[in-house]
Design a protein around this motif. Structure first.
Motif, mmCIF file in Angstrom:
data_model
loop_
_atom_site.group_PDB
_atom_site.id
_atom_site.type_symbol
_atom_site.label_atom_id
_atom_site.label_comp_id
_atom_site.label_asym_id
_atom_site.label_seq_id
_atom_site.Cartn_x
_atom_site.Cartn_y
_atom_site.Cartn_z
ATOM 1 N N UNK A 1 0.846 -1.204 0.000
ATOM 2 C CA UNK A 1 0.000 0.000 0.000
ATOM 3 C C UNK A 1 0.874 1.244 0.000
ATOM 4 N N UNK A 2 0.527 2.191 -0.844
ATOM 5 C CA UNK A 2 1.183 3.493 -0.870
ATOM 6 C C UNK A 2 0.252 4.501 -0.197
ATOM 7 N N UNK A 3 0.774 5.201 0.818
ATOM 8 C CA UNK A 3 -0.084 6.066 1.613
ATOM 9 C C UNK A 3 0.386 7.513 1.674
ATOM 10 N N UNK A 4 1.516 7.819 1.063
ATOM 11 C CA UNK A 4 1.990 9.213 1.003
ATOM 12 C C UNK A 4 2.429 9.549 -0.420
ATOM 13 N N UNK A 5 3.593 9.034 -0.818
ATOM 14 C CA UNK A 5 4.144 9.311 -2.140
ATOM 15 C C UNK A 5 4.425 8.017 -2.884
ATOM 16 N N UNK A 6 4.429 8.126 -4.213
ATOM 17 C CA UNK A 6 4.832 7.009 -5.061
ATOM 18 C C UNK A 6 5.673 7.589 -6.194
ATOM 19 N N UNK A 7 6.742 6.904 -6.565
ATOM 20 C CA UNK A 7 7.598 7.391 -7.648
ATOM 21 C C UNK A 7 7.009 6.985 -8.990
ATOM 22 N N UNK A 8 7.487 7.625 -10.047
ATOM 23 C CA UNK A 8 7.033 7.274 -11.391
ATOM 24 C C UNK A 8 7.392 5.826 -11.708
ATOM 25 N N UNK A 9 8.567 5.393 -11.281
ATOM 26 C CA UNK A 9 8.985 4.012 -11.542
ATOM 27 C C UNK A 9 8.081 3.021 -10.810
ATOM 28 N N UNK A 10 7.719 3.336 -9.582
ATOM 29 C CA UNK A 10 6.833 2.456 -8.825
ATOM 30 C C UNK A 10 5.442 2.400 -9.455
ATOM 31 N N UNK B 1 -2.623 16.753 -3.702
ATOM 32 C CA UNK B 1 -2.673 16.579 -2.249
ATOM 33 C C UNK B 1 -4.076 16.807 -1.695
ATOM 34 N N UNK B 2 -4.875 17.610 -2.397
ATOM 35 C CA UNK B 2 -6.266 17.823 -1.950
ATOM 36 C C UNK B 2 -7.040 16.507 -2.014
ATOM 37 N N UNK C 1 -8.695 14.412 1.065
ATOM 38 C CA UNK C 1 -10.124 14.096 1.066
ATOM 39 C C UNK C 1 -10.367 12.602 1.258
ATOM 40 N N UNK C 2 -9.584 11.777 0.597
ATOM 41 C CA UNK C 2 -9.750 10.334 0.767
ATOM 42 C C UNK C 2 -9.405 9.918 2.190
ATOM 43 N N UNK C 3 -8.363 10.480 2.740
ATOM 44 C CA UNK C 3 -8.016 10.173 4.127
ATOM 45 C C UNK C 3 -9.091 10.671 5.089
ATOM 46 N N UNK C 4 -9.764 11.746 4.721
ATOM 47 C CA UNK C 4 -10.804 12.292 5.612
ATOM 48 C C UNK C 4 -11.976 11.341 5.769
ATOM 49 N N UNK C 5 -12.167 10.427 4.809
ATOM 50 C CA UNK C 5 -13.234 9.424 4.946
ATOM 51 C C UNK C 5 -12.648 8.039 5.230
ATOM 52 N N UNK C 6 -11.401 8.031 5.698
ATOM 53 C CA UNK C 6 -10.810 6.799 6.190
ATOM 54 C C UNK C 6 -10.131 5.917 5.166
ATOM 55 N N UNK C 7 -9.899 6.422 3.956
ATOM 56 C CA UNK C 7 -9.260 5.612 2.908
ATOM 57 C C UNK C 7 -7.756 5.887 2.937
ATOM 58 N N UNK D 1 -17.635 5.311 3.736
ATOM 59 C CA UNK D 1 -16.974 6.119 4.762
ATOM 60 C C UNK D 1 -16.511 5.227 5.911
ATOM 61 N N UNK D 2 -15.266 5.404 6.305
ATOM 62 C CA UNK D 2 -14.712 4.734 7.478
ATOM 63 C C UNK D 2 -14.224 5.803 8.450
ATOM 64 N N UNK D 3 -13.615 5.382 9.529
ATOM 65 C CA UNK D 3 -13.115 6.341 10.513
ATOM 66 C C UNK D 3 -12.077 7.259 9.870
ATOM 67 N N UNK D 4 -12.243 8.552 10.087
ATOM 68 C CA UNK D 4 -11.371 9.534 9.455
ATOM 69 C C UNK D 4 -9.928 9.397 9.915
ATOM 70 N N UNK D 5 -9.031 9.673 8.992
ATOM 71 C CA UNK D 5 -7.596 9.681 9.287
ATOM 72 C C UNK D 5 -7.059 11.107 9.365
ATOM 73 N N UNK D 6 -7.964 12.082 9.399
ATOM 74 C CA UNK D 6 -7.567 13.485 9.395
ATOM 75 C C UNK D 6 -8.266 14.236 10.522
ATOM 76 N N UNK D 7 -7.807 15.465 10.722
ATOM 77 C CA UNK D 7 -8.419 16.375 11.688
ATOM 78 C C UNK D 7 -8.642 17.712 10.993
ATOM 79 N N UNK D 8 -9.747 18.365 11.289
ATOM 80 C CA UNK D 8 -9.992 19.692 10.743
ATOM 81 C C UNK D 8 -10.590 20.600 11.808
#
Length: 286
Positions: free
Chosen positions: A1-10, A105-106, A110-116, A150-157
């Motif tokens: 699973x990639x959860x922050x960055x992924x390179x072009x090669x990856x 990044x938006x 947003x995806x993390x805000x719904x738990x993805x 929607x799952x548990x949010x991974x963000x705070x606002x």
């Protein structure tokens, strides 16, 4: 699973059919520029998401009060967009743009805000993809409608009331506001973009492009950590904002890359804050 960055090669090596690539290119001065760029050539299989219509909600609250230039979409509308893009519960989402990740990044946030959690930004964007020798296509991609939930949010606002109350907080409980806009906008010197110039009193400036190397890719986790820790010691006591809650997500992504997760997003950001003349404004440098 990639959860922050992924390179072009990856990304090029991914063969999993559960992956959905989303083109998030945009121009704040031309709302059609992103779609035009997508039509001219995009990463094979990528679908397109428009910042204004897909990744933002109404500019006014239910009571008619202005909520900023790019408020968050409501959950039902966001789910409808994500499902239309073909995103399921187990989808690995890859977002990219041509602007160092400022719009991608938006979608990441947003995806993390719904738990993805399975969402990453293409490091270096479409330029990195091309530099890696990969091709583009002009055919419009499509996917079967997805089933993301929607799952548990991974963000705070936080909302504008929280930011306003924070100004009256004592030093030991005060939250540190970080503004992702360019320095001239932060100082109140760019009336073209910000007719009401300045920043929230007490805020510090961290231009989102400061997270990047000269080639448009993110700095290393160690370098980001050192730079960000000069601004605050506890990310859970920090609020990220910008002009309209978009590039602030870039700073939040950089913090995750640095291992400093937990900061909050102020979605309304400066565009909401300055719409009420009763809210205090500071200018110049901190």
């Amino acid at each position: 699973m990639y959860a922050t960055l992924i390179s072009a090669q990856q990304l090029a090596a991914l063969s999993d059919k559960t992956t959905v690539v989303v083109d998030c290119r945009h121009d704040l001065m031309d709302g059609q520029a992103g779609k035009n760029a997508y039509d001219a050539g995009h990463i094979p299989g990528a679908v397109f998401a428009n910042l204004d219509t897909d990744l933002s909600g109404s500019k006014h609250n239910a009571d008619g009060v202005f909520a900023g230039r790019h408020p968050l979409p409501n959950t039902d509308d966001l789910l409808a967009v994500l499902r239309r893009l073909g995103i399921n519960q187990d989808t690995q989402v890859i977002a990219y743009d041509a602007h160092g990740g400022m719009f991608a990044a938006r979608l990441w946030w947003l995806l993390r805000s719904i738990g993805h959690a399975s969402v990453a930004v293409l490091d270096g964007g479409i330029a990195a993809w091309i530099s890696a020798g990969q091709t583009l296509q002009t055919e419009v991609a499509s996917h079967v409608v997805g089933n993301i939930q929607v799952k548990d949010s991974l963000t705070t606002q936080v909302n504008v009331q929280t930011v306003l109350q924070n100004l009256q907080a004592t030093a030991d409980v005060q939250l540190q506001v970080i503004d992702a806009r360019a320095a001239d906008r932060f100082r109140g010197e760019n009336e073209t973009i910000d007719p009401v110039g300045g920043h929230i009193p007490g805020a510090k400036n961290r231009f989102f492009k400061d997270n990047l190397q000269a080639d448009g890719r993110f700095k290393s986790a160690q370098e980001l950590r050192q730079e960000w820790q000069a601004l605050f010691t506890d990310p859970t006591k920090a609020i990220m904002q910008c002009g309209s809650g978009v590039t602030a997500c870039h700073n939040l992504l950089a913090l995750e890359v640095a291992g400093l997760g937990g900061a909050a997003l102020y979605p309304g950001s400066w565009s909401e804050w300055c719409s009420d003349a009763s809210r205090p404004v500071a200018t110049g440098t901190v």
